[in-house]
Design an enzyme around this catalytic site. Structure first.
Site, PDB file in Angstrom:
ATOM      1  CB  CYS A 152      -0.900  -0.177   1.191  1.00 30.51           C
ATOM      2  SG  CYS A 152      -2.024   1.374   0.940  1.00 30.51           S
ATOM      3  CB  CYS A 155      -0.495   2.829   4.197  1.00 33.98           C
ATOM      4  SG  CYS A 155      -2.399   1.745   3.276  1.00 33.98           S
ATOM      5  CG  ASP A 156       2.990   1.765   4.362  1.00 36.36           C
ATOM      6  OD1 ASP A 156       2.523   2.216   4.902  1.00 36.36           O
ATOM      7  OD2 ASP A 156       2.768   0.528   4.240  1.00 36.36           O
TER       8      ASP A 156
END
Ligand code: NAP
Length: 324
Positions: A152, A155-156
């Site tokens: 992801c 997200c990261d």
């Protein structure tokens, strides 16, 4: 370096999280666009229902940085779009609980659903549980998950500011998430097993023409290597043999696996474990409908998922009306 995948990034939890154990006309399993659309329609039709949205509200769409092909929005963050859908569902009267379906059976014309914390009985079920990222199973992939390996970028990505990263895959997910990473990283490698990207050409060309991007065509990820701090590099199988590349992060987008395990005995699945549909949202079980990425319908888009979710609830409504 250490990071964790934030599956709830930017997501809204309103709409209820307490168990609603009981008997319903309809249970909707899933939390992504297909389930949210089914929930909006079920609530508006006045069908007694509960949505088992599991621990990842918004589904995969919520983890997409930018969605540029959903009609009405030339660009919208995936989580903004799914949050708006859920708000609309809750306002229409949809009932959500955060529970994961563990198993399903059919007894005396009713479907029994066991979740991680409760049991439900329902006349009809809509399976809209989506799909999870596929893994490659190469050495180092699971060892460094959360320490440089991610599924992801949305997200990261912040963990990789001014660092090097590699994206594996050539589909829409790989290209969209790679484009997102180009805004953050210093260098980005794109590893694809063929010499042509599967992704939408407009975005594929934008990525390949980005000066930060180095493509590795006809190449496969063979190993993720690292140390106590996390990922330090990858080994690729390239047309010229094995190649070591320094990198801080590895983002994998090599397809998806439909989340059908709890429904295996209830409906027919295809060879790839997707729900085999009939007439778009029907299944081999007349009490069960399916919508979105969990199906074998093929064209996996938010716009098709919401269409299928709506059709599934409409089909349930018609069946309930016929019973009256
Ligand atoms: P996908 O389209 O199945 O692409 C997976 C990619 O991974 C392909 O390029 C594939 O290579 C590669 N791959 C698969 N197995 C591999 C392996 N063992 N080793 C190396 N590479 C491997 O998956 P996706 O990108 O996650 O997309 C899933 C669906 O969602 C698609 O229908 C896609 O169109 C849709 N989607 C749409 C959007 C959008 O905004 N429109 C965004 C994301 C996803 P090959 O190309 O050689 O097969």
């Amino acid at each position: 370096m250490s990071f964790s995948v934030n599956i709830d990034a930017g997501l809204m939890n309103s709409g209820g999280t307490n168990s609603k154990t009981g008997s319903y006309q309809l249970v909707i399993a899933g939390g992504g666009p297909a389930a949210l659309s089914a929930a909006i329609y079920a609530a508006r039709y006045g069908i007694t229902h509960v949505v088992l949205e599991s621990w990842k509200p918004g589904g995969q769409a919520a983890l997409t940085a930018e969605i540029e092909n959903y009609p009405g929005f030339s660009s919208i963050a995936g989580s903004d779009l799914t949050n708006a859908m859920k708000k609309q569902a809750v306002e229409a009267g949809a009932v959500f609980v955060m529970e994961t379906v563990e198993s399903t059976t059919e007894i005396n014309g009713k479907i029994k659903i066991k979740t991680d914390s409760a049991e439900y009985t329902t006349d009809y079920l809509i399976i809209a549980t989506g799909a999870a990222p596929a893994t490659l199973g190469v050495p180092g992939e699971s060892k460094y998950y959360g320490r440089g390996v991610s599924f992801c970028a949305t997200c990261d990505a912040p963990f990789f500011r001014n660092k090097k990263a590699i994206v594996v895959g050539g589909g829409d997910s790989a290209v969209k998430e790679a484009l997102h990473l180009t805004h953050v990283v210093s260098e980005l490698g794109l590893v694809h097993r063929r010499d042509k990207l599967r992704a939408e050409p407009l975005l594929a060309n934008k990525l390949i023409n980005n000066e930060k991007v180095t493509p590795y065509w006809n190449s496969q990820l063979a190993e993720v290597v690292g140390d106590d701090q996390g990922v330090t590099g990858v080994i690729l199988n390239t047309p010229d043999g094995k190649k070591h590349i320094d990198t801080d992060g590895v983002f994998l987008y090599v397809g998806t696996v439909p989340a059908t395990e709890p429904f295996a005995g209830l409906v027919d699945l295809d060879a790839k474990k997707a729900v085999a549909t009939q007439n778009i949202v029907g299944t081999s079980n007349p009490r069960v409908f399916a919508a979105g990425d969990v199906t074998n319908n093929g064209f996996r888009q938010v716009v098709t998922a919401v269409s299928e979710g709506a059709r599934a609830s409409a089909a349930v409504f018609e069946l309930l009306e016929m019973q009256e």
